[in-house]
Design a protein around this motif. Sequence first.
Motif, PDB file in Angstrom:
ATOM      1  N   ASN A  72       0.822  -1.208   0.000  1.00 19.54           N
ATOM      2  CA  ASN A  72       0.000   0.000   0.000  1.00 19.54           C
ATOM      3  C   ASN A  72       0.860   1.263   0.000  1.00 19.54           C
ATOM      4  O   ASN A  72       0.732   2.111  -0.879  1.00 19.54           O
ATOM      5  CB  ASN A  72      -0.826  -0.021   1.293  1.00 19.54           C
ATOM      6  N   LYS A  79      -5.098   0.696  -6.425  1.00 23.40           N
ATOM      7  CA  LYS A  79      -6.103   1.227  -5.506  1.00 23.40           C
ATOM      8  C   LYS A  79      -7.479   0.662  -5.847  1.00 23.40           C
ATOM      9  O   LYS A  79      -8.320   0.467  -4.990  1.00 23.40           O
ATOM     10  CB  LYS A  79      -6.153   2.764  -5.598  1.00 23.40           C
ATOM     11  N   PRO A  81     -10.478  -1.603  -6.248  1.00 21.25           N
ATOM     12  CA  PRO A  81     -10.763  -2.817  -5.481  1.00 21.25           C
ATOM     13  C   PRO A  81     -10.589  -4.123  -6.257  1.00 21.25           C
ATOM     14  O   PRO A  81      -9.972  -5.063  -5.749  1.00 21.25           O
ATOM     15  CB  PRO A  81     -12.222  -2.628  -5.052  1.00 21.25           C
ATOM     16  N   LEU A  82     -11.109  -4.191  -7.475  1.00 19.71           N
ATOM     17  CA  LEU A  82     -10.992  -5.448  -8.208  1.00 19.71           C
ATOM     18  C   LEU A  82      -9.547  -5.692  -8.637  1.00 19.71           C
ATOM     19  O   LEU A  82      -9.033  -6.804  -8.506  1.00 19.71           O
ATOM     20  CB  LEU A  82     -11.926  -5.469  -9.430  1.00 19.71           C
ATOM     21  N   ALA A  84      -6.900  -4.662  -7.155  1.00 13.84           N
ATOM     22  CA  ALA A  84      -6.163  -5.049  -5.942  1.00 13.84           C
ATOM     23  C   ALA A  84      -6.427  -6.512  -5.611  1.00 13.84           C
ATOM     24  O   ALA A  84      -5.513  -7.260  -5.261  1.00 13.84           O
ATOM     25  CB  ALA A  84      -6.565  -4.161  -4.769  1.00 13.84           C
TER      26      ALA A  84
ATOM     27  N   LEU B  70     -12.188  -8.067  -1.748  1.00 20.02           N
ATOM     28  CA  LEU B  70     -13.079  -7.359  -2.671  1.00 20.02           C
ATOM     29  C   LEU B  70     -14.444  -7.138  -2.032  1.00 20.02           C
ATOM     30  O   LEU B  70     -14.965  -6.022  -2.019  1.00 20.02           O
ATOM     31  CB  LEU B  70     -13.235  -8.150  -3.975  1.00 20.02           C
ATOM     32  N   LYS B  73     -14.931  -4.454   0.518  1.00 20.59           N
ATOM     33  CA  LYS B  73     -15.131  -3.116  -0.027  1.00 20.59           C
ATOM     34  C   LYS B  73     -16.529  -2.954  -0.616  1.00 20.59           C
ATOM     35  O   LYS B  73     -17.191  -1.950  -0.390  1.00 20.59           O
ATOM     36  CB  LYS B  73     -14.070  -2.817  -1.091  1.00 20.59           C
TER      37      LYS B  73
END
Lengths: 217, 226
Positions: A72, A79, A81-82, A84, B70, B73
């Motif tokens: 990070n 950054k 979400p998917l 990452a 995932l 989030k």
Amino acid sequence: MPLTLHYFPLPGKGEVSRLLLTVGGVDFVDKRHSDDWPEFKPKTPFGQMPVLEFENGELLAQSAAIELYAANIAGLIPKDPLAASRVVEAVNLFNEMADPIFQSMGIKDLEARIAKRKDLVATTLKSKFQTINNYVDNKTKNSPFLFGDKLTYADLALFNMMGMLSSGFFDGIPLFNELYADYPALKAHHAQVANVPSVKAFYEKETDDIRKYYRPQ
Amino acid sequence: MPLKLIYFPLPGRAENTRLMLSIGNIPFEEERISREDWPQYKTKTPFGQMPVLQLEDGTYLAQSFAIEKLVEKLAGLNVTDPIQEARIDEASYLFNEIMELVRPANHLPTLEERLATRKKLLEPLKLKLNTVEKFIAEKLASSDGPYLFGAKVTRADISLFTWTSIIISGFMEGFPEDILDGYPSILKLRHHVASHPGVKKFYEKEEDPYRKVCQSSFTEAALQKA
């Protein structure tokens, strides 16, 4: 006080964090404990290392948590979400390469342990390597690294796993050239990471035998 | 297409995801594959393993930790501060060590072997639970809410709930159902999670005996007894 990573001298569960912070250009102290471990142990949250010591002196435990934090702050995990999660998916896939080692660690008799490992190399590990080689091959068709032109946490996780498994540290597991003989995508990926200037410079300063396969082969 | 979670019917490595999606009110489908049907599904998955999460674009995400990251989030259960995120990860991976510890017994082919191995694992398991109990007690003492990190439930709370449920569910033959009785903070956190409306909503629909220990009536009784 500066950000400090506390671990044993070997790569093990500390190396990926070392590489993340190094490649990311984050200032940190790479503290390696040997004889002083018994003295430091009670100061750690769970009696284990690695731990990451923040500037305020607080300690963070659990190698996966440390790696995610390091990735990070080093900018080595996306950054989005998917995106990452795709990196985390890869890291966890690569971590499974070590499963046969853990499965055989409890075997006390050296010969029995070596025999078990040779068996695992021919079966479980072979199947894992094939899956991972295919994955790496697909991901690197159009880019040098797994997720594009830039190195990410996932590339470093694979690199460390390959170096650690093939180091000779685990009796019964062959050395680099023999272990990865049938996996060209893995070897090509290893070369890409080993030749990243900050990675190469890191290993130029290391002199121990256990890290010999962390250099370009 | 909606999100689809594919796994065996049991809690295992998919339950954290199920609970987070339920808590976050995220619509999702499930495909629960029996052991008999699994071999034919295996080749459809990216790495021959479950759980996998089929995303809206039809692609599959594998590896339970990646799926959880995932979904955390998507469900709005994540935090933005890197250090706070690291603390949630630290707790989650500490609790995961409970599952890692008991792993050697799981795939042994006979009941006798599993019972024998679990008997040997009992002491190390209790030592691990001691560490977990101390950690949870400290966190709850300084928390300004019912969960480890305050008023909002996190992936860490859910993980603790799921892994300890599996240990006492009867699925792991040989582990005594009352093994958690000596751990009041664990029991307290279990009950707080079980009482969460999103968690209750999920277990209202579940009937299998292995999920009996996930009901808030069960966790409440366990807390009273301790």
